[in-house]
Design a protein around this motif. Structure first.
Motif, PDB file in Angstrom:
ATOM      1  N   ALA A 194       0.941  -1.161  -0.065  1.00  0.00           N
ATOM      2  CA  ALA A 194       0.115   0.013   0.044  1.00  0.00           C
ATOM      3  C   ALA A 194       0.833   1.358   0.028  1.00  0.00           C
ATOM      4  N   PRO A 195       0.291   2.288  -0.776  1.00  0.00           N
ATOM      5  CA  PRO A 195       1.249   3.354  -0.796  1.00  0.00           C
ATOM      6  C   PRO A 195       1.522   4.102   0.342  1.00  0.00           C
ATOM      7  N   ALA A 196       2.603   4.504   0.942  1.00  0.00           N
ATOM      8  CA  ALA A 196       2.846   4.960   2.456  1.00  0.00           C
ATOM      9  C   ALA A 196       2.231   6.254   2.652  1.00  0.00           C
ATOM     10  N   THR A 197       1.896   6.982   1.431  1.00  0.00           N
ATOM     11  CA  THR A 197       1.185   8.280   1.644  1.00  0.00           C
ATOM     12  C   THR A 197      -0.078   8.407   1.561  1.00  0.00           C
ATOM     13  N   ASP A 198      -0.779   7.037   1.438  1.00  0.00           N
ATOM     14  CA  ASP A 198      -2.375   7.153   1.392  1.00  0.00           C
ATOM     15  C   ASP A 198      -2.746   6.461   2.883  1.00  0.00           C
ATOM     16  N   ASP A 199      -3.078   7.453   3.747  1.00  0.00           N
ATOM     17  CA  ASP A 199      -3.485   7.102   4.985  1.00  0.00           C
ATOM     18  C   ASP A 199      -4.892   6.372   5.048  1.00  0.00           C
ATOM     19  N   THR A 200      -5.802   6.726   4.171  1.00  0.00           N
ATOM     20  CA  THR A 200      -6.917   6.143   4.117  1.00  0.00           C
ATOM     21  C   THR A 200      -7.058   4.484   3.644  1.00  0.00           C
ATOM     22  N   VAL A 201      -6.354   4.097   2.775  1.00  0.00           N
ATOM     23  CA  VAL A 201      -5.950   2.906   2.036  1.00  0.00           C
ATOM     24  C   VAL A 201      -5.279   2.137   3.317  1.00  0.00           C
ATOM     25  N   ARG A 202      -4.188   2.599   3.847  1.00  0.00           N
ATOM     26  CA  ARG A 202      -3.613   1.998   4.958  1.00  0.00           C
ATOM     27  C   ARG A 202      -4.378   1.688   6.177  1.00  0.00           C
ATOM     28  N   ALA A 203      -5.238   2.599   6.423  1.00  0.00           N
ATOM     29  CA  ALA A 203      -6.274   2.560   7.684  1.00  0.00           C
ATOM     30  C   ALA A 203      -7.017   1.345   7.228  1.00  0.00           C
ATOM     31  N   ALA A 204      -7.521   1.399   6.063  1.00  0.00           N
ATOM     32  CA  ALA A 204      -8.607   0.116   5.819  1.00  0.00           C
ATOM     33  C   ALA A 204      -8.001  -1.036   6.025  1.00  0.00           C
ATOM     34  N   LEU A 205      -6.794  -1.350   5.341  1.00  0.00           N
ATOM     35  CA  LEU A 205      -6.136  -2.312   5.262  1.00  0.00           C
ATOM     36  C   LEU A 205      -5.417  -3.085   6.623  1.00  0.00           C
ATOM     37  N   HIS A 206      -5.037  -2.133   7.450  1.00  0.00           N
ATOM     38  CA  HIS A 206      -4.847  -2.438   8.873  1.00  0.00           C
ATOM     39  C   HIS A 206      -5.880  -2.992   9.507  1.00  0.00           C
ATOM     40  N   GLU A 207      -7.178  -2.541   9.089  1.00  0.00           N
ATOM     41  CA  GLU A 207      -8.217  -2.836   9.937  1.00  0.00           C
ATOM     42  C   GLU A 207      -8.782  -4.318   9.312  1.00  0.00           C
ATOM     43  N   ARG A 208      -8.581  -4.372   8.038  1.00  0.00           N
ATOM     44  CA  ARG A 208      -8.942  -5.705   7.408  1.00  0.00           C
ATOM     45  C   ARG A 208      -8.021  -6.834   8.027  1.00  0.00           C
ATOM     46  N   VAL A 209      -6.569  -6.594   8.023  1.00  0.00           N
ATOM     47  CA  VAL A 209      -5.668  -7.693   8.814  1.00  0.00           C
ATOM     48  C   VAL A 209      -6.042  -7.826  10.209  1.00  0.00           C
ATOM     49  N   ALA A 210      -6.459  -6.535  10.990  1.00  0.00           N
ATOM     50  CA  ALA A 210      -6.770  -6.900  12.469  1.00  0.00           C
ATOM     51  C   ALA A 210      -8.021  -7.602  12.498  1.00  0.00           C
ATOM     52  N   ARG A 211      -9.004  -7.402  11.564  1.00  0.00           N
ATOM     53  CA  ARG A 211     -10.311  -8.560  11.694  1.00  0.00           C
ATOM     54  C   ARG A 211     -10.150  -9.720  11.374  1.00  0.00           C
ATOM     55  N   CYS A 212      -9.112 -10.034  10.341  1.00  0.00           N
ATOM     56  CA  CYS A 212      -8.587 -11.405  10.207  1.00  0.00           C
ATOM     57  C   CYS A 212      -7.805 -12.066  11.172  1.00  0.00           C
ATOM     58  N   ALA A 213      -6.668 -11.277  11.714  1.00  0.00           N
ATOM     59  CA  ALA A 213      -6.022 -11.946  12.612  1.00  0.00           C
ATOM     60  C   ALA A 213      -6.960 -12.218  13.814  1.00  0.00           C
ATOM     61  N   LYS A 214      -7.903 -11.321  14.228  1.00  0.00           N
ATOM     62  CA  LYS A 214      -8.805 -11.817  15.419  1.00  0.00           C
ATOM     63  C   LYS A 214      -9.478 -12.952  14.998  1.00  0.00           C
ATOM     64  N   GLN A 215      -9.930 -13.202  13.795  1.00  0.00           N
ATOM     65  CA  GLN A 215     -10.629 -14.467  13.610  1.00  0.00           C
ATOM     66  C   GLN A 215      -9.876 -15.763  13.841  1.00  0.00           C
ATOM     67  N   LEU A 216      -8.393 -15.831  13.605  1.00  0.00           N
ATOM     68  CA  LEU A 216      -7.532 -16.694  13.822  1.00  0.00           C
ATOM     69  C   LEU A 216      -6.932 -16.812  15.064  1.00  0.00           C
ATOM     70  N   GLY A 217      -7.321 -15.806  15.848  1.00  0.00           N
ATOM     71  CA  GLY A 217      -7.007 -16.105  17.228  1.00  0.00           C
ATOM     72  C   GLY A 217      -5.725 -15.358  17.536  1.00  0.00           C
ATOM     73  N   LYS A 218      -5.094 -14.600  16.509  1.00  0.00           N
ATOM     74  CA  LYS A 218      -3.739 -13.763  16.783  1.00  0.00           C
ATOM     75  C   LYS A 218      -4.109 -12.537  17.321  1.00  0.00           C
ATOM     76  N   MET A 219      -4.418 -12.345  18.540  1.00  0.00           N
ATOM     77  CA  MET A 219      -4.853 -11.322  19.385  1.00  0.00           C
ATOM     78  C   MET A 219      -3.739 -10.254  19.196  1.00  0.00           C
ATOM     79  N   ASP A 220      -2.226 -10.570  19.190  1.00  0.00           N
ATOM     80  CA  ASP A 220      -1.249  -9.314  19.386  1.00  0.00           C
ATOM     81  C   ASP A 220      -1.290  -8.786  18.100  1.00  0.00           C
ATOM     82  N   LYS A 221      -1.265  -9.652  17.022  1.00  0.00           N
ATOM     83  CA  LYS A 221      -1.494  -8.982  15.745  1.00  0.00           C
ATOM     84  C   LYS A 221      -2.471  -8.317  15.301  1.00  0.00           C
ATOM     85  N   ALA A 222      -3.837  -8.649  15.863  1.00  0.00           N
ATOM     86  CA  ALA A 222      -4.966  -7.884  15.783  1.00  0.00           C
ATOM     87  C   ALA A 222      -4.983  -6.498  16.361  1.00  0.00           C
ATOM     88  N   MET A 223      -4.499  -6.518  17.633  1.00  0.00           N
ATOM     89  CA  MET A 223      -4.254  -5.291  18.427  1.00  0.00           C
ATOM     90  C   MET A 223      -3.265  -4.381  17.687  1.00  0.00           C
TER      91      MET A 223
END
Length: 185
Positions: A82-111
């Motif tokens: 993701a482009p380092a300068t696009d905060d909106t895209v990066r925030a959305a991707l971080h949220e998606r990674v967090a939700r996925c990690a949470k579903q996998l039980g990877k709470m540290d990664k989710a947090m």
């Protein structure tokens, strides 16, 4: 058909990925073949792990199907690219990674990813609530209380009365667990 034949013949991983992605997108968009398209997109990413068009479509499909385990590396790659300068895209991707990690039980990664998303989009009520909920689930009471207070302040005008009440109940629970009798009220 031509894209598949070309993919079978080429030894170049980037070209193979591009051709398989093209075939997968065609299968999804024009042939109404969800299974075939998913398989071709997965093969495209396997051939070229940096194949963005395939990865973006594959991630959406895997999320919709709640296929968390194969989704995780695809989201990780999308976040890396993701482009380092696009905060909106990066925030959305971080949220998606967090939700996925949470579903996998990877709470540290989710947090870690919820926190990164919140830093990039500090006024997002859904992110504030998701972060607060995860702190609460982890029994990190002080962090949960701070996050719920922030979520409550963000949602003053947009949360419904029952939603505000639910946040207040969570705040009271945090206060109780922190032995803060004044905060319970």
């Amino acid at each position: 058909k031509f894209a598949l034949q070309g993919a079978d013949r080429t030894q170049n991983p980037m070209e193979k990925g591009r051709l398989l992605a093209q075939a997968g997108i065609l299968a999804l968009d024009h042939l109404d073949d969800a299974e075939g398209g998913l398989d071709l997109l997965a093969r495209a990413v396997a051939a070229d792990p940096e194949q963005m068009s395939a990865a973006e479509r594959l991630a959406k499909l895997r999320e919709a199907r709640q296929e968390w385990l194969p989704l995780e590396p695809v989201l990780d790659m999308l976040l890396r690219r993701a482009p380092a300068t696009d905060d909106t895209v990066r925030a959305a991707l971080h949220e998606r990674v967090a939700r996925c990690a949470k579903q996998l039980g990877k709470m540290d990664k989710a947090m870690a990813n919820f926190e990164a998303a919140t830093k990039l989009s500090p006024n997002s009520l859904p992110l504030a609530r998701a972060s607060a909920d995860l702190h609460f689930e982890r029994e990190a009471w002080a962090e949960a209380r701070a996050a719920y207070q922030w979520a409550y302040s963000l949602g003053q005008t947009s949360l419904t009365a029952p939603e505000r009440a639910a946040v207040c109940v969570r705040l009271a629970t945090c206060a109780e667990r922190l032995s803060d009798s004044d905060g319970i009220l």
